[in-house]
Design an enzyme around this catalytic site. Structure first.
Site, PDB file in Angstrom:
ATOM      1  N   ASP A 390       0.862  -1.173   0.000  1.00 22.73           N
ATOM      2  CA  ASP A 390       0.000   0.000   0.000  1.00 22.73           C
ATOM      3  C   ASP A 390       0.907   1.234   0.000  1.00 22.73           C
ATOM      4  O   ASP A 390       2.116   1.132  -0.269  1.00 22.73           O
ATOM      5  CB  ASP A 390      -0.926  -0.044   1.230  1.00 22.73           C
ATOM      6  CG  ASP A 390      -2.252   0.669   1.003  1.00 22.73           C
ATOM      7  OD1 ASP A 390      -2.228   1.802   0.496  1.00 22.73           O
ATOM      8  OD2 ASP A 390      -3.310   0.102   1.344  1.00 22.73           O
ATOM      9  N   ASP A 504      -6.039   3.315  -6.769  1.00 19.54           N
ATOM     10  CA  ASP A 504      -6.976   3.530  -5.667  1.00 19.54           C
ATOM     11  C   ASP A 504      -7.378   5.005  -5.631  1.00 19.54           C
ATOM     12  O   ASP A 504      -6.799   5.835  -6.342  1.00 19.54           O
ATOM     13  CB  ASP A 504      -6.281   3.115  -4.369  1.00 19.54           C
ATOM     14  CG  ASP A 504      -7.227   3.016  -3.187  1.00 19.54           C
ATOM     15  OD1 ASP A 504      -8.448   3.013  -3.403  1.00 19.54           O
ATOM     16  OD2 ASP A 504      -6.743   2.947  -2.043  1.00 19.54           O
ATOM     17  N   GLU A 507     -12.059   7.910  -7.505  1.00 23.86           N
ATOM     18  CA  GLU A 507     -13.448   8.287  -7.813  1.00 23.86           C
ATOM     19  C   GLU A 507     -13.565   9.654  -8.512  1.00 23.86           C
ATOM     20  O   GLU A 507     -14.564   9.812  -9.247  1.00 23.86           O
ATOM     21  CB  GLU A 507     -14.277   8.276  -6.515  1.00 23.86           C
ATOM     22  CG  GLU A 507     -14.529   6.907  -5.947  1.00 23.86           C
ATOM     23  CD  GLU A 507     -13.271   6.259  -5.369  1.00 23.86           C
ATOM     24  OE1 GLU A 507     -13.121   5.035  -5.500  1.00 23.86           O
ATOM     25  OE2 GLU A 507     -12.431   6.995  -4.810  1.00 23.86           O
ATOM     26  N   ARG A 586     -10.396   0.729  -7.995  1.00 18.78           N
ATOM     27  CA  ARG A 586     -11.518   0.814  -7.060  1.00 18.78           C
ATOM     28  C   ARG A 586     -12.730   1.464  -7.724  1.00 18.78           C
ATOM     29  O   ARG A 586     -13.840   0.984  -7.613  1.00 18.78           O
ATOM     30  CB  ARG A 586     -11.119   1.597  -5.812  1.00 18.78           C
ATOM     31  CG  ARG A 586     -12.192   1.550  -4.726  1.00 18.78           C
ATOM     32  CD  ARG A 586     -11.724   2.141  -3.422  1.00 18.78           C
ATOM     33  NE  ARG A 586     -11.619   3.599  -3.476  1.00 18.78           N
ATOM     34  CZ  ARG A 586     -11.243   4.353  -2.452  1.00 18.78           C
ATOM     35  NH1 ARG A 586     -10.894   3.778  -1.306  1.00 18.78           N
ATOM     36  NH2 ARG A 586     -11.167   5.664  -2.563  1.00 18.78           N
ATOM     37  N   ASP A 602     -13.581  -1.060   0.831  1.00 20.33           N
ATOM     38  CA  ASP A 602     -13.214  -1.168   2.246  1.00 20.33           C
ATOM     39  C   ASP A 602     -14.266  -1.914   3.054  1.00 20.33           C
ATOM     40  O   ASP A 602     -14.937  -1.346   3.935  1.00 20.33           O
ATOM     41  CB  ASP A 602     -12.990   0.231   2.834  1.00 20.33           C
ATOM     42  CG  ASP A 602     -11.852   0.969   2.152  1.00 20.33           C
ATOM     43  OD1 ASP A 602     -11.051   0.308   1.467  1.00 20.33           O
ATOM     44  OD2 ASP A 602     -11.757   2.190   2.302  1.00 20.33           O
ATOM     45  N   HIS A 660      -6.524  -8.392   2.251  1.00 17.87           N
ATOM     46  CA  HIS A 660      -6.048  -7.009   2.416  1.00 17.87           C
ATOM     47  C   HIS A 660      -6.609  -6.458   3.715  1.00 17.87           C
ATOM     48  O   HIS A 660      -7.798  -6.580   3.988  1.00 17.87           O
ATOM     49  CB  HIS A 660      -6.508  -6.156   1.232  1.00 17.87           C
ATOM     50  CG  HIS A 660      -6.037  -4.744   1.294  1.00 17.87           C
ATOM     51  ND1 HIS A 660      -6.815  -3.682   0.885  1.00 17.87           N
ATOM     52  CD2 HIS A 660      -4.873  -4.206   1.720  1.00 17.87           C
ATOM     53  CE1 HIS A 660      -6.146  -2.553   1.042  1.00 17.87           C
ATOM     54  NE2 HIS A 660      -4.970  -2.850   1.552  1.00 17.87           N
TER      55      HIS A 660
END
Length: 923
Positions: A390, A504, A507, A586, A602, A660
């Site tokens: 990450d 990630d 959006e 994502r 998540d 994860h």
């Protein structure tokens, strides 16, 4: 003929040369032209396959009147007649705000309070609410076209009084209908790259279309049985600058799709609203999540199905009601609608993917087990535990850097991984730090020079805030940005040769609302209508809607940000590595499966999220994203040992498998648990690795034929009513049925087995199902997997890595039908090269069983031939002990037969599958 006098009806049968991605040939036949002209010349003349029934035929108030008014007239008789309808059939006239009786009636709507405050609307449209009037239908380059006009503006601000209707019969099963403003350049979605074209067959279309002229509406029927698929005459068409609305009845209440939401596979039609607006939001009910997929599929009666896709990237709200009916509301763009007639569920998905594109072929290694955690803070920790990192790796959380103190030997670590046959993936966030303690940060500095960042309305770079602090956001709709992104990846890859990229926060997520300077007060930031979004405003948790991108404003492009980044990342990895790219995103939008896999975000470490991960994975499968999975054991919160075991067992059958974990949570790597739990996890993992050849073959069919990988039961058994609602079990392809434990403390589960013979994959025990629920044993070390009769599953002996397992011998699991036959196939290439199917650099072998023998048929033999060695097979359903077994005519001594389960097992074979082989048993 008085009922039909208000309609212009067109039912066209198009040529075989319509293209499968909905491009239509330029010329229409003379016969169609004459047909259309005859309608215009004689307006009372109707052309239809059958008489038109509006909405529910039992509700006469919805049927058109011969003398309906040209505009709303406030008369007692009109209101009494037009406002009498069942509450479940009401369509909301006060979606934007609460209206009083006077305000409702000023809109020309009906006001009838009900006892409950939730459910049917109090203010609703009367039947035949005044709207657009359809002009003459005339031939166009792609089909038919007409002008829609309305005499009086609607109650919406900046109402558009004239629309253009385009009707395009794309293929036999695909109808394309567009409603747009001909006088302005409104944003229209263009998917990132052209979809490959192919020819349609020349059989008749599967639908008929009928058009109501005043007020305008249309009906699509299934030609084979006359069933109404779409009926928009039940509610008005509204089209304003920032508000588009279209309602329709539904053929049944069995509706799936409209993601991404935390929901069951079947959507709740009890006055439910779903908002499609990409948002950084952990999965929970009644929230807009990371992706937007304006597509739904409806299961009809008799195993038939159809789908609808609204190609629109603006904020969308979909209201479902128990009529059953649905209302689309979009805040911009155009109404670009595709209708897919199937006729079966799998055909619907294939037709949808012909429009948005088939999914990518993933690298073989990406189907292995991935381990990651936010909180592996050094390379030493990473060496012990994971294949992913990450954002811990990055220097001051800036992408395209690595921390010189904690990750100074990152390049050496990656090379070590490669020598051990392990792949390495790290995270990239789109936010580019706009400040640097040293005064230089090459990705930002170079991006400034090349003008790649999203700007605000004043023309300056929009600065938001993410992990590294103040950040700029790349505009991936700009070709120069995509080249800059490739250059950044190339430069980093030259130091750290990563195998894939995890994108990630795309959006895009923003820790401030809009920008560090706020957003201007404009209609884009505060539109006349805002769908029900988390945060209440469209710019909550993201960028200003007025932000400027190359193609349009962020208001129009927001939902596609992750898709455009995935396209740019896929393209960059392809060019930099020269191998098949692996990208995990994502955020998502329709078509992202061509470039990326997706994970479900998540998720919490609890049993409910374990259970709802199944419909989440199945929904993405319907959306053309087969490479999908949830974070095993959960991301947020602390797992328990039992939950993690059960999640590992289910996760072994996610198409994408990754554990994860969030920072500061209790560790959840498999090795931290007790020996019994470790053994159960290891068993599940070995089972997955043994099935990788089968899973890889499923992905090949998804890539080439738009098949589904993880599959809802209704896709494979559409005529079985019990399968219509099941989302606690699922299939891999058509062959494997997975029935996981989803409740704490359970050691048994009730599972449904469709009609036929189902063999326990672990021991071959047959279940002769009449289509029934069975109580199955499920101790902690077991996940129930059943093989469907008539199928052959190619497998390999498992190993610690995909690199090692690929070198092991193959074996076949043969599940004989009641008649003694079975079929299976294997697609095999080097697992990493580009376009092997296109270049024919692969092997493809078919296996058939019948008459007490298994025979191979190698149809394509290019590349990786030395890996194709059959080491054994197990045959389920052999009725009696064999007297002997022959392999290519030679007697085999290493075979066993279990009379209790009727399983024949043959071992120690060394048969090249690059040649025809035969394994026979004599009864």
């Amino acid at each position: 003929m008085t009922l039909l006098s208000n309609f212009v009806v067109a039912a066209l049968v198009l040529s075989a040369f319509a293209l499968s991605n909905c491009f239509y040939m330029n010329n229409l036949s003379d016969r169609i032209t004459k047909l259309v002209r005859s309608v215009h010349a004689e307006p009372n003349k109707s052309i239809a396959y059958e008489r038109l029934a509006i909405a529910n035929p039992t509700e006469t108030h919805n049927k058109p009147s011969e003398n309906h008014p040209e505009s709303f007239k406030e008369t007692t008789n009109y209101r009494d007649d037009k406002c009498t309808m069942a509450p479940q059939s009401r369509f909301d006239c006060a979606r934007d705000r609460v209206l009083s009786k006077r305000q409702c009636e000023e809109r020309g709507c009906c006001y009838a309070p009900l006892p409950n405050s939730v459910g049917p609307p109090w203010c609703f449209y009367p039947s035949l609410y005044p709207g657009y009037k359809l002009g003459p239908l005339t031939p166009s380059k792609r089909g038919l076209a007409a002008t829609l006009t309305r005499a009086k503006p609607s109650y919406l601000p900046r109402d558009i009084s004239t629309l253009r209707l385009e009707i395009i019969e794309e293929t036999t099963g695909c109808l394309h209908l567009i409603l747009k403003d001909p006088s302005s350049q409104r944003y229209e979605v263009k998917l990132p790259a052209d979809v490959p074209k192919s020819r349609a067959d020349n059989s008749d279309v599967l639908y008929t279309t009928e058009y109501q002229s005043d007020p305008f509406g249309f009906i699509v029927r299934r030609k084979s049985n006359g069933r109404t698929i779409i009926n928009t005459t039940v509610g008005p068409l509204l089209f304003a600058d920032q508000y588009l609305q279209l309602s329709t009845t539904l053929a049944s209440s069995l509706v799936s799709g409209l993601g991404e939401h935390y929901t069951s596979l079947l959507l709740d039609l009890n006055w439910t609203s779903l908002t499609l607006w990409n948002r950084h939001m952990a999965p929970h009910a009644h929230a807009n999540l990371y992706g937007s997929h304006p597509f739904y599929i409806v299961q009809e009666a008799d195993g038939l199905a159809h789908g609808v896709f609204l190609l629109n990237s603006n904020a969308i709200e979909v209201t479902l009601q128990p009529t059953p009916a649905l209302t689309w509301v979009s805040t911009g763009g155009i109404l670009d609608l595709y209708f897919f007639l199937g006729p079966d569920p799998q055909s619907v998905i294939r037709q949808y993917l012909q429009v948005i594109g088939h999914p990518m072929m993933p690298p073989y290694w990406s189907l292995g087990f991935h381990l990651c955690r936010w909180g592996y803070t050094t390379t030493n920790t990473t060496r012990k535990d994971v294949q992913w990192n990450d954002l811990d790796y990055a220097d001051k959380q800036r992408i395209f850097t690595f921390d010189p103190r904690r990750f100074g030997d990152l390049p050496e670590m990656v090379e070590e991984f490669h020598r051990r046959g392990i792949k390495y993936i790290l995270i990239l966030d789109p936010g580019i730090s706009s400040t640097s303690p040293t005064g230089t940060y090459p990705p930002f500095d170079d991006g400034l020079k090349r003008d790649v960042f999203i700007k605000n309305v004043t023309g300056h770079i929009l600065i938001g805030k993410v992990w590294p602090g103040p950040t700029a956001f790349p505009d991936f709709t700009n070709p120069e940005t995509r080249q800059w992104w490739e250059d950044c990846i190339r430069g980093f890859h030259s130091k750290v040769p990563v195998d894939g990229l995890w994108i990630d926060m795309n959006e895009p997520a923003n820790f401030v609302q809009g920008s560090m300077e706020g957003c201007p007060h404009t209609d884009l930031e505060d539109p006349p209508y805002t769908p029900r979004v988390v945060g209440g405003e469209l710019n909550s948790g993201t960028l200003c809607m007025s932000a400027q991108q190359r193609q349009s404003t962020h208001y129009n492009l927001h939902n596609m940000y992750g898709l455009t980044e995935a396209y740019a990342t896929n393209r960059a990895l392809t060019k930099v590595r020269g191998k098949r790219p692996f990208v995990l995103s994502r955020s998502s939008y329709s078509g992202i499966g061509r470039f990326s896999g997706v994970w479900t975000g998540d998720v919490r470490s609890d049993w409910e999220q374990l259970r709802f991960s199944i419909p989440a994975v199945l929904q993405f499968s319907l959306f053309g994203v087969p490479l999908v999975g949830a974070d095993i054991c959960g991301f947020e919160g602390n797992t328990t040992e039992e939950l993690c075991v059960r999640w590992m067992q289910l996760g072994a059958f996610y198409p994408f498998m990754r554990n994860h974990n969030d920072n500061f949570n209790a560790p959840q790597e498999p090795y931290v648990f007790e020996q019994e739990a470790q053994a159960a996890m290891r068993s599940a993992l070995n089972l997955r690795y043994s099935l990788l050849p089968f899973l890889y073959t499923l992905f090949h069919h998804a890539h080439t034929s738009a098949d589904t990988v993880a599959r809802p039961l209704f896709m494979e058994f559409p005529t079985d009513p019990n399968c219509q609602t099941i989302d606690r079990q699922f299939l891999w392809g058509s062959s494997l049925l997975i029935s996981p434990v989803l409740e704490q403390g359970s050691v048994k589960l009730t599972a449904y087995l469709p009609f036929g013979i189902w063999y326990n994959l672990h021991n071959g025990q047959p279940f002769y199902s009449k289509g029934q629920y069975l109580l199955l044993s499920a101790p902690l070390d077991t996940i129930n997997v059943h093989v469907r009769e008539g199928h052959i599953i190619p497998q390999q002996d498992p190993a610690l890595t995909t690199t090692a397992s690929r070198r092991n011998p193959f074996f076949l699991t043969v599940a004989l039908s009641a008649g003694g036959w079975a079929w299976g196939d294997l697609f095999w290439d080097d697992g990493d090269s580009l376009d092997t199917y296109k270049t024919q650099d692969y092997c493809y072998v078919i296996f058939t069983a019948g008459q007490s023998q298994v025979v191979s048929d190698p149809l394509m033999l290019n590349g990786a031939l030395d890996e194709l060695v059959l080491g054994g097979l197990q045959v389920f359903g052999v009725p009696s002990p064999p007297r002997y077994v022959l392999a290519n005519g030679e007697k085999v001594s290493d075979f066993t037969y279990h009379s209790d389960t009727k399983v024949l097992t043959v071992t120690k074979l060394t048969l090249p599958m690059s040649k025809v082989f035969t394994v026979q048993w004599a009864l």
